[in-house]
Design a protein around this motif. Structure first.
Motif, PDB file in Angstrom:
ATOM      1  N   GLY A  32      -8.665   7.951   2.964  1.00 12.06           N
ATOM      2  CA  GLY A  32      -8.680   6.459   2.868  1.00 12.06           C
ATOM      3  C   GLY A  32      -7.773   5.578   1.521  1.00 12.06           C
ATOM      4  N   ASP A  33      -7.263   6.664   1.168  1.00 10.13           N
ATOM      5  CA  ASP A  33      -6.190   6.620   0.173  1.00 10.13           C
ATOM      6  C   ASP A  33      -5.408   6.517   0.405  1.00 10.13           C
ATOM      7  N   ASP A  34      -3.916   5.952   0.810  1.00  4.61           N
ATOM      8  CA  ASP A  34      -4.368   4.919   0.923  1.00  4.61           C
ATOM      9  C   ASP A  34      -4.822   3.882   1.992  1.00  4.61           C
ATOM     10  N   LYS A  35      -4.550   4.858   3.031  1.00  7.15           N
ATOM     11  CA  LYS A  35      -4.684   3.917   4.711  1.00  7.15           C
ATOM     12  C   LYS A  35      -5.673   3.136   5.031  1.00  7.15           C
ATOM     13  N   ALA A  60       0.813  -1.042   0.447  1.00 11.11           N
ATOM     14  CA  ALA A  60      -0.170   0.044  -0.110  1.00 11.11           C
ATOM     15  C   ALA A  60       1.016   1.212  -0.254  1.00 11.11           C
ATOM     16  N   HIS A  61       0.156   2.174  -0.549  1.00  4.69           N
ATOM     17  CA  HIS A  61       0.965   3.719  -0.311  1.00  4.69           C
ATOM     18  C   HIS A  61       0.586   4.170   0.847  1.00  4.69           C
ATOM     19  N   MET A  62       1.986   5.012   1.655  1.00  2.00           N
ATOM     20  CA  MET A  62       2.215   6.339   2.465  1.00  2.00           C
ATOM     21  C   MET A  62       1.757   7.480   2.375  1.00  2.00           C
ATOM     22  N   LEU A 100      -2.831  -3.019  -2.410  1.00  3.96           N
ATOM     23  CA  LEU A 100      -4.393  -2.329  -1.943  1.00  3.96           C
ATOM     24  C   LEU A 100      -4.629  -1.145  -1.763  1.00  3.96           C
ATOM     25  N   ASP A 101      -4.695  -1.233  -3.567  1.00  4.78           N
ATOM     26  CA  ASP A 101      -5.085   0.364  -3.986  1.00  4.78           C
ATOM     27  C   ASP A 101      -5.780   0.368  -4.790  1.00  4.78           C
ATOM     28  N   GLY A 102      -7.481   0.671  -4.935  1.00  5.99           N
ATOM     29  CA  GLY A 102      -7.700   0.360  -6.151  1.00  5.99           C
ATOM     30  C   GLY A 102      -9.090   0.953  -5.784  1.00  5.99           C
ATOM     31  N   CYS A 129       5.523   8.144  -2.295  1.00  8.25           N
ATOM     32  CA  CYS A 129       5.713   8.923  -3.769  1.00  8.25           C
ATOM     33  C   CYS A 129       4.541   8.091  -4.710  1.00  8.25           C
ATOM     34  N   GLU A 130       3.235   8.068  -3.905  1.00  4.36           N
ATOM     35  CA  GLU A 130       2.648   7.207  -5.284  1.00  4.36           C
ATOM     36  C   GLU A 130       1.942   8.284  -5.847  1.00  4.36           C
ATOM     37  N   GLU A 131       1.127   8.818  -5.308  1.00  2.00           N
ATOM     38  CA  GLU A 131       0.395  10.593  -5.571  1.00  2.00           C
ATOM     39  C   GLU A 131       1.373  10.917  -6.575  1.00  2.00           C
ATOM     40  N   GLY A 132       0.776  11.122  -8.614  1.00  2.00           N
ATOM     41  CA  GLY A 132       1.790  11.766  -8.913  1.00  2.00           C
ATOM     42  C   GLY A 132       2.618  10.765 -10.016  1.00  2.00           C
TER      43      GLY A 132
HETATM   44 ZN   LIG Z   1      -3.472   5.535  -3.899  1.00  2.00          ZN
END
Ligand SMILES: [Zn+2]
Length: 204
Positions: A110-113, A80-82, A167-169, A143-146
């Motif tokens: 919630g994305d992505d906690k 998952a991403h932080m 787990l991110d979708g 740094c998933e966003e972007g």
């Molecule tokens: Zn995400």
């Protein structure tokens, strides 16, 4: 059948989203999750994605060896991403009719906690139940966003799993994405008034 502990999940989700989680500044989230995973028996490492990207934190890698007798079992990675989209300076969670919201000044997170919390609770249930398991690896990326930059810069030499689940979708719980065409980036200059698309689009 084993049931998730809803109160425990809710309390921990609130604890995690209360921290700021700007992309390239994930250090507070990293330290909190590191402590939680070590308490569960994981060995935690950090890779050099932070240095590569100019951030204050690398990807978090955690490892728990297989339980006795099942050392050859499939090795699973959970990811998952932080970080979160802006504004993500720490969320005050409001619960209304069984639904979680932010107080309106930030995103909920919630994305992505929710993915992070799902992994933590799943591991706790597994360990509480004493069920046999193969090697488990957890990867919490920065740094998933972007542009999934943390994943792009991850240290592949640390990868030691046979299969992995991120787990991110979007979509209903239980929906599984097994492929995607990729991502294209455009740089477009737009002239006008800025406003947050989620909070106050009418002002833009
Ligand atoms: Zn995400």
């Amino acid at each position: 059948m084993t049931q998730v502990n809803k109160e425990r999940m809710l309390a921990e989700f609130k604890e995690i989203v209360a921290l700021p989680c700007h992309s390239l500044q994930e250090r507070p989230v990293f330290e909190l999750l590191k402590g939680k995973l070590e308490a569960l028996g994981f060995t935690v490492e950090e890779d050099d994605a932070g240095e590569k990207l100019g951030g204050n934190c690398g990807n978090l890698w955690a490892f728990l060896p297989a339980s006795a007798g099942v050392e050859g079992a499939v090795r699973v990675l959970l990811s998952a991403h932080m970080d979160g989209v802006e504004p993500c300076g720490g969320t005050t969670v409001i619960q209304k009719d069984g639904v979680l919201y932010s107080d309106g000044t930030t995103i909920l997170g919630g994305d992505d906690k929710s993915g992070v919390e799902g992994i933590l609770e799943g591991i706790r249930l597994l360990l509480e139940e004493g069920a046999p398991h193969g090697d488990i690896q957890i990867l919490f990326t920065v740094c998933e966003e972007g542009g999934v930059n943390g994943s792009r810069c991850l240290d592949r030499s640390k990868l030691r799993a046979d299969v992995g689940y991120a787990l991110d979708g979007e979509g209903a719980p239980g929906e599984i994405v097994v492929g995607a065409p990729g991502q294209k980036k455009y740089k477009i200059d737009i002239i006008g008034r800025t406003a947050h698309g989620g909070l106050e689009p009418e002002k833009g």
